[in-house]
Design a protein around this motif. Structure first.
Motif, PDB file in Angstrom:
ATOM      1  N   VAL A   1       0.839  -1.197   0.000  1.00 15.51           N
ATOM      2  CA  VAL A   1       0.000   0.000   0.000  1.00 15.51           C
ATOM      3  C   VAL A   1       0.874   1.246   0.000  1.00 15.51           C
ATOM      4  O   VAL A   1       0.600   2.218  -0.719  1.00 15.51           O
ATOM      5  CB  VAL A   1      -0.947  -0.001   1.226  1.00 15.51           C
ATOM      6  N   ALA A   2       1.946   1.226   0.793  1.00 15.83           N
ATOM      7  CA  ALA A   2       2.841   2.378   0.882  1.00 15.83           C
ATOM      8  C   ALA A   2       3.459   2.703  -0.471  1.00 15.83           C
ATOM      9  O   ALA A   2       3.518   3.869  -0.876  1.00 15.83           O
ATOM     10  CB  ALA A   2       3.930   2.113   1.919  1.00 15.83           C
ATOM     11  N   ILE A   3       3.918   1.683  -1.170  1.00 12.39           N
ATOM     12  CA  ILE A   3       4.529   1.907  -2.482  1.00 12.39           C
ATOM     13  C   ILE A   3       3.493   2.477  -3.451  1.00 12.39           C
ATOM     14  O   ILE A   3       3.773   3.425  -4.195  1.00 12.39           O
ATOM     15  CB  ILE A   3       5.161   0.606  -3.017  1.00 12.39           C
ATOM     16  N   ALA A   4       2.281   1.920  -3.436  1.00 10.98           N
ATOM     17  CA  ALA A   4       1.228   2.408  -4.338  1.00 10.98           C
ATOM     18  C   ALA A   4       0.860   3.856  -4.030  1.00 10.98           C
ATOM     19  O   ALA A   4       0.712   4.678  -4.945  1.00 10.98           O
ATOM     20  CB  ALA A   4       0.000   1.504  -4.244  1.00 10.98           C
ATOM     21  N   LEU A   5       0.707   4.196  -2.753  1.00  9.05           N
ATOM     22  CA  LEU A   5       0.363   5.579  -2.387  1.00  9.05           C
ATOM     23  C   LEU A   5       1.491   6.542  -2.748  1.00  9.05           C
ATOM     24  O   LEU A   5       1.240   7.630  -3.276  1.00  9.05           O
ATOM     25  CB  LEU A   5       0.064   5.678  -0.890  1.00  9.05           C
ATOM     26  N   ALA A   6       2.720   6.147  -2.475  1.00 11.00           N
ATOM     27  CA  ALA A   6       3.860   7.010  -2.797  1.00 11.00           C
ATOM     28  C   ALA A   6       3.935   7.256  -4.305  1.00 11.00           C
ATOM     29  O   ALA A   6       4.168   8.391  -4.747  1.00 11.00           O
ATOM     30  CB  ALA A   6       5.153   6.371  -2.301  1.00 11.00           C
ATOM     31  N   LEU A   7       3.704   6.211  -5.086  1.00 13.38           N
ATOM     32  CA  LEU A   7       3.722   6.358  -6.535  1.00 13.38           C
ATOM     33  C   LEU A   7       2.586   7.263  -7.002  1.00 13.38           C
ATOM     34  O   LEU A   7       2.776   8.139  -7.851  1.00 13.38           O
ATOM     35  CB  LEU A   7       3.641   4.988  -7.208  1.00 13.38           C
ATOM     36  N   LYS A   8       1.401   7.085  -6.399  1.00 10.22           N
ATOM     37  CA  LYS A   8       0.253   7.929  -6.763  1.00 10.22           C
ATOM     38  C   LYS A   8       0.540   9.398  -6.470  1.00 10.22           C
ATOM     39  O   LYS A   8       0.344  10.258  -7.335  1.00 10.22           O
ATOM     40  CB  LYS A   8      -1.004   7.490  -6.006  1.00 10.22           C
ATOM     41  N   PHE A   9       1.013   9.694  -5.263  1.00  6.93           N
ATOM     42  CA  PHE A   9       1.294  11.083  -4.903  1.00  6.93           C
ATOM     43  C   PHE A   9       2.339  11.700  -5.836  1.00  6.93           C
ATOM     44  O   PHE A   9       2.217  12.845  -6.258  1.00  6.93           O
ATOM     45  CB  PHE A   9       1.778  11.192  -3.460  1.00  6.93           C
ATOM     46  N   THR A  10       3.365  10.915  -6.153  1.00 14.30           N
ATOM     47  CA  THR A  10       4.435  11.432  -7.001  1.00 14.30           C
ATOM     48  C   THR A  10       3.947  11.637  -8.438  1.00 14.30           C
ATOM     49  O   THR A  10       4.277  12.642  -9.067  1.00 14.30           O
ATOM     50  CB  THR A  10       5.646  10.480  -6.970  1.00 14.30           C
ATOM     51  N   LEU A  11       3.152  10.713  -8.955  1.00 12.27           N
ATOM     52  CA  LEU A  11       2.636  10.866 -10.319  1.00 12.27           C
ATOM     53  C   LEU A  11       1.670  12.053 -10.426  1.00 12.27           C
ATOM     54  O   LEU A  11       1.682  12.769 -11.439  1.00 12.27           O
ATOM     55  CB  LEU A  11       1.957   9.579 -10.787  1.00 12.27           C
ATOM     56  N   ILE A  12       0.865  12.271  -9.386  1.00  5.00           N
ATOM     57  CA  ILE A  12      -0.026  13.441  -9.393  1.00  5.00           C
ATOM     58  C   ILE A  12       0.810  14.717  -9.412  1.00  5.00           C
ATOM     59  O   ILE A  12       0.488  15.675 -10.102  1.00  5.00           O
ATOM     60  CB  ILE A  12      -0.992  13.416  -8.189  1.00  5.00           C
ATOM     61  N   ARG A  13       1.906  14.716  -8.668  1.00  3.93           N
ATOM     62  CA  ARG A  13       2.784  15.899  -8.660  1.00  3.93           C
ATOM     63  C   ARG A  13       3.456  16.089 -10.018  1.00  3.93           C
ATOM     64  O   ARG A  13       3.559  17.199 -10.523  1.00  3.93           O
ATOM     65  CB  ARG A  13       3.836  15.754  -7.562  1.00  3.93           C
TER      66      ARG A  13
END
Length: 187
Positions: A67-79
């Motif tokens: 979950v942590a990897i998925a959330l981190a990737l999501k936040f970074t891709l949105i940025r």
């Protein structure tokens, strides 16, 4: 699970370096370390045995890392792609996750009980909170968004204590205070 999710800032920092070329400040790394120590104390501590590792809890931590990897990737891709409209994708993804979770569960107790709070959480609270935390990724570093997300790990047990009277042990209190203090100093 929450201990695994607590690693979101670390993964967000690493992914941001790779995808965005952003440097993560020393203060972010120090805050992340203190937050993980605090969460570790809160989750691993119990009154009888001091600090102890639960083997089933270890599986939860491993899934939490996913979950942590998925959330981190999501936040970074949105940025990275801040001009793309992500809200529809976020909504559809949440609907698919809810349907899968409901259909794959073999526990009939999921449909018994306080359905109104569950429905309100699923229709209002969770979508609104994830929308706002995702929008924050457009404006601040994903590692910083992740650190704010970790307040959930500490505030959750407090709400449970207030709502149903589940008692907090000394490790939970010390760990929670460590997280909140680290975030206050950082912010």
């Amino acid at each position: 699970v929450l201990f695994g999710v607590a690693t979101v800032p670390i993964f967000a920092s690493i992914i941001s370096v790779i995808l965005l070329g952003e440097k993560t400040s020393i203060s972010t790394w120090i805050t992340t370390i203190f937050v993980i120590i605090g969460i570790g104390l809160a989750l691993l501590g119990n009154k009888q045995n001091g600090l102890a590792i639960n083997k089933m809890g270890l599986w939860g931590a491993i899934y939490g890392l996913g979950v942590a990897i998925a959330l981190a990737l999501k936040f970074t891709l949105i940025r990275k792609y801040h001009d793309l409209p992500f809200i529809l994708g976020l909504g559809i993804g949440n609907i698919i996750a809810g349907i899968l979770g409901f259909t794959l569960s073999n526990d009939t107790s999921l449909t018994i009980g306080l359905n109104l709070p569950i429905i309100a959480s699923g229709i209002i609270v969770l979508p609104l909170s994830f929308l706002l935390i995702s929008l924050a990724s457009k404006y601040i570093q994903s590692a910083h968004v992740s650190l704010l997300l970790l307040l959930e790990t500490i505030l959750g047990p407090i709400w449970v204590w207030i709502g149903v009277g589940e008692r907090l042990n000394i490790f939970m209190i010390i760990g929670g205070a460590t997280v909140i203090f680290a975030l206050i100093v950082f912010l």
